[in-house]
Scaffold this motif. Structure first.
Motif, PDB file in Angstrom:
ATOM      1  N   GLY A  10       1.013  -0.766   0.134  1.00  0.00           N
ATOM      2  CA  GLY A  10       0.254   0.312   0.570  1.00  0.00           C
ATOM      3  C   GLY A  10       0.977   0.730  -0.265  1.00  0.00           C
ATOM      4  N   ALA A  12      -0.447   4.680   0.462  1.00  0.00           N
ATOM      5  CA  ALA A  12      -1.717   5.475   1.516  1.00  0.00           C
ATOM      6  C   ALA A  12      -0.873   6.519   2.255  1.00  0.00           C
ATOM      7  CB  ALA A  12      -3.075   5.133   1.900  1.00  0.00           C
ATOM      8  N   LEU A  13      -0.208   6.280   2.787  1.00  0.00           N
ATOM      9  CA  LEU A  13       0.927   7.167   3.719  1.00  0.00           C
ATOM     10  C   LEU A  13       2.488   7.391   3.075  1.00  0.00           C
ATOM     11  CD1 LEU A  13       0.795   5.261   7.204  1.00  0.00           C
ATOM     12  CD2 LEU A  13      -0.673   7.247   6.101  1.00  0.00           C
ATOM     13  N   ASP A  39       0.068  -1.010  -4.158  1.00  0.00           N
ATOM     14  CA  ASP A  39      -1.849  -0.317  -4.495  1.00  0.00           C
ATOM     15  C   ASP A  39      -1.627   0.798  -4.777  1.00  0.00           C
ATOM     16  OD1 ASP A  39      -4.286  -0.380  -4.188  1.00  0.00           O
ATOM     17  OD2 ASP A  39      -3.947   0.383  -2.671  1.00  0.00           O
ATOM     18  N   TYR A  44      -3.849   9.655  -3.116  1.00  0.00           N
ATOM     19  CA  TYR A  44      -2.771   9.544  -2.327  1.00  0.00           C
ATOM     20  C   TYR A  44      -1.734  10.682  -1.657  1.00  0.00           C
ATOM     21  CZ  TYR A  44      -4.872   4.826  -1.075  1.00  0.00           C
ATOM     22  OH  TYR A  44      -5.520   3.764  -0.660  1.00  0.00           O
ATOM     23  N   HIS A 117     -13.201   3.933  -7.173  1.00  0.00           N
ATOM     24  CA  HIS A 117     -12.769   3.977  -5.616  1.00  0.00           C
ATOM     25  C   HIS A 117     -13.697   5.394  -5.747  1.00  0.00           C
ATOM     26  CE1 HIS A 117      -9.582   6.102  -3.004  1.00  0.00           C
ATOM     27  NE2 HIS A 117      -9.747   5.073  -1.906  1.00  0.00           N
ATOM     28  N   TYR A 194      -8.023  -4.484   3.440  1.00  0.00           N
ATOM     29  CA  TYR A 194      -7.253  -2.866   3.623  1.00  0.00           C
ATOM     30  C   TYR A 194      -7.554  -2.796   4.865  1.00  0.00           C
ATOM     31  CZ  TYR A 194     -11.290   0.053   2.539  1.00  0.00           C
ATOM     32  OH  TYR A 194     -11.950   0.780   2.506  1.00  0.00           O
ATOM     33  N   ILE A 196      -6.231  -3.258   8.005  1.00  0.00           N
ATOM     34  CA  ILE A 196      -5.773  -4.903   8.713  1.00  0.00           C
ATOM     35  C   ILE A 196      -6.050  -4.281  10.074  1.00  0.00           C
ATOM     36  CG2 ILE A 196      -5.375  -6.551   6.605  1.00  0.00           C
ATOM     37  CD1 ILE A 196      -2.441  -6.959   7.773  1.00  0.00           C
ATOM     38  N   GLY A 199      -6.139   0.719  10.695  1.00  0.00           N
ATOM     39  CA  GLY A 199      -5.370   1.873  10.573  1.00  0.00           C
ATOM     40  C   GLY A 199      -3.822   1.481  11.313  1.00  0.00           C
ATOM     41  N   GLY A 200      -3.561   1.049  11.830  1.00  0.00           N
ATOM     42  CA  GLY A 200      -2.297   1.113  13.031  1.00  0.00           C
ATOM     43  C   GLY A 200      -2.456   0.934  14.505  1.00  0.00           C
ATOM     44  N   ILE A 269      -0.660  -4.452   2.573  1.00  0.00           N
ATOM     45  CA  ILE A 269       0.180  -3.922   3.910  1.00  0.00           C
ATOM     46  C   ILE A 269       0.534  -2.775   3.733  1.00  0.00           C
ATOM     47  CG2 ILE A 269       0.817  -6.561   3.973  1.00  0.00           C
ATOM     48  CD1 ILE A 269       3.729  -6.289   2.697  1.00  0.00           C
ATOM     49  N   PRO A 271       3.221  -1.079   5.544  1.00  0.00           N
ATOM     50  CA  PRO A 271       4.571  -0.837   6.848  1.00  0.00           C
ATOM     51  C   PRO A 271       4.895   0.448   6.281  1.00  0.00           C
ATOM     52  CG  PRO A 271       5.002  -2.276   4.674  1.00  0.00           C
ATOM     53  CD  PRO A 271       2.970  -2.456   3.899  1.00  0.00           C
ATOM     54  N   SER A 272       4.786   1.187   7.623  1.00  0.00           N
ATOM     55  CA  SER A 272       5.961   1.760   7.138  1.00  0.00           C
ATOM     56  C   SER A 272       7.919   2.301   6.994  1.00  0.00           C
ATOM     57  CB  SER A 272       4.919   3.229   8.192  1.00  0.00           C
ATOM     58  OG  SER A 272       5.537   3.041   9.721  1.00  0.00           O
ATOM     59  N   GLN A 276       8.845  -3.768   9.385  1.00  0.00           N
ATOM     60  CA  GLN A 276       7.846  -4.153   9.589  1.00  0.00           C
ATOM     61  C   GLN A 276       7.488  -5.037   8.710  1.00  0.00           C
ATOM     62  OE1 GLN A 276       4.901  -0.671  10.267  1.00  0.00           O
ATOM     63  NE2 GLN A 276       5.582  -0.391  12.450  1.00  0.00           N
ATOM     64  N   SER A 279       9.262  -7.707   8.605  1.00  0.00           N
ATOM     65  CA  SER A 279       8.774  -9.342   9.563  1.00  0.00           C
ATOM     66  C   SER A 279       7.315  -9.346   9.019  1.00  0.00           C
ATOM     67  CB  SER A 279       8.510  -8.356  11.326  1.00  0.00           C
ATOM     68  OG  SER A 279       6.979  -8.093  11.296  1.00  0.00           O
TER      69      SER A 279
HETATM   70  N1  LIG Z   1      -9.872   0.875  -1.075  1.00  0.00           N
HETATM   71  C1  LIG Z   1      -9.552   1.686   0.163  1.00  0.00           C
HETATM   72  O1  LIG Z   1     -10.738   2.852   0.575  1.00  0.00           O
HETATM   73  C2  LIG Z   1      -8.420   1.761   1.062  1.00  0.00           C
HETATM   74  C3  LIG Z   1      -8.206   2.412   2.333  1.00  0.00           C
HETATM   75  C4  LIG Z   1      -7.483   2.597   3.198  1.00  0.00           C
HETATM   76  C5  LIG Z   1      -6.286   1.915   2.199  1.00  0.00           C
HETATM   77  N2  LIG Z   1      -5.321   0.918   1.382  1.00  0.00           N
HETATM   78  C6  LIG Z   1      -4.984   0.486   1.172  1.00  0.00           C
HETATM   79  O2  LIG Z   1      -4.419  -0.202   2.073  1.00  0.00           O
HETATM   80  C7  LIG Z   1      -3.511  -0.310   2.245  1.00  0.00           C
HETATM   81  C8  LIG Z   1      -2.648   0.064   4.355  1.00  0.00           C
HETATM   82  O3  LIG Z   1      -3.963   0.452   4.496  1.00  0.00           O
HETATM   83  P1  LIG Z   1      -4.029   0.871   5.942  1.00  0.00           P
HETATM   84  O4  LIG Z   1      -2.469   1.956   5.861  1.00  0.00           O
HETATM   85  O5  LIG Z   1      -5.067   1.869   6.858  1.00  0.00           O
HETATM   86  O6  LIG Z   1      -3.474  -0.018   6.722  1.00  0.00           O
HETATM   87  P2  LIG Z   1      -3.068  -0.945   8.510  1.00  0.00           P
HETATM   88  O7  LIG Z   1      -2.723  -2.107   8.151  1.00  0.00           O
HETATM   89  O8  LIG Z   1      -4.440  -1.309   9.031  1.00  0.00           O
HETATM   90  O9  LIG Z   1      -2.411   0.076   8.753  1.00  0.00           O
HETATM   91  C9  LIG Z   1      -1.115   0.686   8.484  1.00  0.00           C
HETATM   92  C10 LIG Z   1      -0.468   0.762   9.692  1.00  0.00           C
HETATM   93  O10 LIG Z   1      -0.093  -0.882  10.807  1.00  0.00           O
HETATM   94  C11 LIG Z   1       1.273  -0.078  11.128  1.00  0.00           C
HETATM   95  N3  LIG Z   1       1.861  -1.786  11.083  1.00  0.00           N
HETATM   96  C12 LIG Z   1       2.080  -2.229   9.777  1.00  0.00           C
HETATM   97  N4  LIG Z   1       2.143  -3.586   9.446  1.00  0.00           N
HETATM   98  C13 LIG Z   1       3.368  -3.759  10.597  1.00  0.00           C
HETATM   99  C14 LIG Z   1       4.504  -4.817  11.513  1.00  0.00           C
HETATM  100  N5  LIG Z   1       4.314  -5.542  10.488  1.00  0.00           N
HETATM  101  N6  LIG Z   1       4.291  -4.435  12.437  1.00  0.00           N
HETATM  102  C15 LIG Z   1       3.980  -3.642  12.919  1.00  0.00           C
HETATM  103  N7  LIG Z   1       2.945  -2.443  12.781  1.00  0.00           N
HETATM  104  C16 LIG Z   1       2.975  -2.575  11.540  1.00  0.00           C
HETATM  105  C17 LIG Z   1       1.753   0.603  10.710  1.00  0.00           C
HETATM  106  O11 LIG Z   1       1.128   1.598  11.901  1.00  0.00           O
HETATM  107  P3  LIG Z   1       2.845   3.083  11.762  1.00  0.00           P
HETATM  108  O12 LIG Z   1       3.020   3.705  11.093  1.00  0.00           O
HETATM  109  O13 LIG Z   1       1.480   3.872  13.248  1.00  0.00           O
HETATM  110  O14 LIG Z   1       3.755   2.521  12.785  1.00  0.00           O
HETATM  111  C18 LIG Z   1       0.947   1.151   9.180  1.00  0.00           C
HETATM  112  O15 LIG Z   1       1.353   2.338   8.846  1.00  0.00           O
HETATM  113  C19 LIG Z   1      -2.714   1.771   2.353  1.00  0.00           C
HETATM  114  O16 LIG Z   1      -1.485   2.001   2.079  1.00  0.00           O
HETATM  115  C20 LIG Z   1      -3.217   1.064   0.694  1.00  0.00           C
HETATM  116  O17 LIG Z   1      -2.441   1.224  -0.597  1.00  0.00           O
HETATM  117  C21 LIG Z   1      -7.018   1.430   0.864  1.00  0.00           C
END
Ligand SMILES: NC(=O)c1ccc[n+]([C@@H]2O[C@H](COP(=O)([O-])OP(=O)(O)OC[C@H]3O[C@@H](n4cnc5c(N)ncnc54)[C@H](OP(=O)(O)O)[C@@H]3O)[C@@H](O)[C@H]2O)c1
Length: 306
Positions: A10, A12-13, A39, A44, A117, A194, A196, A199-200, A269, A271-272, A276, A279
Motif C-alpha cells: 500500500g 496511502a501514507l 496499490d 494518495y 474508488h 485493507y 487490516i 489503521g495501525g 499491507i 508497513p511504514s 515492519q 516482519s
Molecule cells: N480501497 C480503499 O479505500 C483503501 C483504504 C485504505 C487503505 N487502502 C490501501 O491499503 C493499504 C494499507 O492500509 P492501511 O494503511 O490502512 O493498513 P493498516 O495495516 O491498518 O495500517 C498500517 C499501519 O499499521 C502498522 N503496521 C503495519 N505493519 C506492521 C508491522 N509489521 N509491525 C508493526 N506495525 C505495523 C503501521 O503503523 P505505524 O506506521 O504507526 O507504525 C502502519 O502504518 C494502504 O496503503 C492503501 O494502499 C485502500
C-alpha cells in the motif's frame, strides 16, 4: 485447498508519514523479495494538503524510472478529484478515459488494474455509463475492480450484461468489516483486504509514535483498547500452548485473521518501516506454510464482524 493469496504494498501514507526516501527503501525490499503488486490511488496521500495531490503515485513512478523496473503490477484506484477526504469524485466515461490514459502514460504495461474508488451513487443509468467506460479498459487487458461502493447490489445487477470478474477492496479487520455489505459478491476469492490493523493498532507492549499512522489518521485507539487487550490475552494463551515461535505483534494477529477469512484474494499491507515490512513478509511465509489456523478461530470469536 486454500486459494493462493498475494500481498499488495500500500502507498496511502507515502508523502505523508512515509517520506520519499523511505518509500524507496520499502519498494526496494518488497521487490527484492519477489513481490510485484503495488496499490495506489489518485488521491494518495489523503492528507488534505492540496500540494500533495498525486504525490504517492509520483514517488512510485520515480522509483520505477530510477531502477528501470518493467515487471511491477500497479493497481490504481480512480475517481477522486482531490485529496481532501471528501466524497467528491468523477466517474463519468470521459474522466475515466482521461485518467486511464494518464496512468498508461505513467506506468505503461505495468498498469495491471484499475478500480473505481468510492461510489455513493444509486442511479443505474449513471453506473451503467461507468461500466461501459470500464469495459473499454478491460478490452485492453487491464483488470477491473471496485472499492468503497455504497450500493454494490446495483453494480451486481448491471453486471449481468457485462460479466466483469471484479476484484473488490474492502476494509476488513478485527474491529470492522465491509464483507457483509458485499454479500452479492460472496463465494469466490475476489476480496483484497485493507486496513487490516484498523489503521495501525498495536499490542499494549508496543507504543504509538508521534508520527504513527493512528495519530495522523485520527484512529480512536482508546475505543479499541478493550479489543486490543483481548487480542493480547488470546495471544498470550496461544503462545503458551503453541510449539511455534511466539507471535508478538498486533499485525501478526491481523494477518492471521485476514488470511483465513472467506473469499480473500489479497492482503494490502501498509508497513511504514522496513523492519515492519520484513516482519510481515516473514510471517506471511509462515501463514503460507499452514501455520496458525487455530489462532484464526480464536480471533474470529473476538471480532464483532458478521
Ligand atoms: N480501497 C480503499 O479505500 C483503501 C483504504 C485504505 C487503505 N487502502 C490501501 O491499503 C493499504 C494499507 O492500509 P492501511 O494503511 O490502512 O493498513 P493498516 O495495516 O491498518 O495500517 C498500517 C499501519 O499499521 C502498522 N503496521 C503495519 N505493519 C506492521 C508491522 N509489521 N509491525 C508493526 N506495525 C505495523 C503501521 O503503523 P505505524 O506506521 O504507526 O507504525 C502502519 O502504518 C494502504 O496503503 C492503501 O494502499 C485502500
Amino acid at each position: 485447498m486454500k486459494p493462493s493469496i498475494d500481498l499488495i504494498l500500500g502507498t496511502a501514507l507515502w508523502a505523508w508519514t512515509i517520506p520519499r526516501s523511505q518509500a524507496f527503501k520499502l519498494l526496494d525490499d518488497f521487490y527484492a523479495a519477489g513481490f510485484r503488486w503495488i496499490d495506489g490511488a489518485t488521491n494518495y496521500p489523503i492528507n488534505k494538503n492540496t500540494e500533495d495531490f498525486r504525490a504517492a503515485e509520483g514517488i512510485l513512478h520515480e522509483w520505477i524510472n530510477t531502477h528501470g523496473v518493467r515487471d511491477l503490477k500497479v493497481l490504481m484506484k480512480i475517481g477522486s478529484v482531490n485529496n481532501l477526504y471528501t466524497p467528491e469524485n468523477n466517474l463519468s466515461p470521459s474522466f475515466i478515459q482521461i485518467i486511464y490514459n494518464e496512468y498508461l502514460h505513467l506506468f505503461g504495461e505495468q498498469l495491471a488494474e484499475i478500480m473505481i474508488h468510492w461510489d455513493n451513487r444509486e442511479q443505474a443509468e449513471e453506473i451503467q455509463a461507468t461500466l461501459e467506460a470500464l469495459d473499454h479498459l478491460r478490452q485492453d487487458g487491464v483488470r477491473i475492480g471496485l472499492s468503497g461502493i455504497k450500493h454494490p447490489a446495483v453494480y451486481q445487477q448491471l453486471n449481468n450484461s457485462f460479466n466483469f470478474d471484479w476484484d473488490i477492496q474492502m476494509k476488513h479487520n478485527l474491529v470492522y468489516s465491509d464483507y457483509s455489505r458485499y454479500a452479492a459478491f460472496h463465494g469466490s476469492p475476489r476480496f483484497m483486504a485493507y486496513g487490516i490493523n484498523a489503521g495501525g493498532l498495536k499490542l499494549p507492549t508496543a507504543s504509538y509514535r508521534q508520527d504513527s499512522s493512528t495519530a495522523v489518521r485520527n484512529v480512536p485507539t482508546k475505543k479499541y483498547q478493550e479489543l486490543v487487550l483481548k487480542v493480547a490475552s488470546t495471544l498470550e494463551n496461544y503462545n503458551a500452548t503453541s510449539s511455534l515461535a511466539p507471535l508478538t505483534r498486533f499485525n501478526e494477529c491481523s494477518m492471521v485473521y485476514t488470511y483465513y477469512s472467506p473469499d480473500i484474494k489479497g492482503i494490502l499491507i501498509g508497513p511504514s518501516k522496513n523492519e515492519q515490512l520484513q516482519s510481515t513478509l516473514t510471517f506471511f511465509q509462515q501463514l503460507q506454510a499452514g501455520q496458525h489456523q487455530e489462532l484464526y478461530q480464536q480471533l474470529a470469536a473476538l471480532s464483532s464482524n458478521d
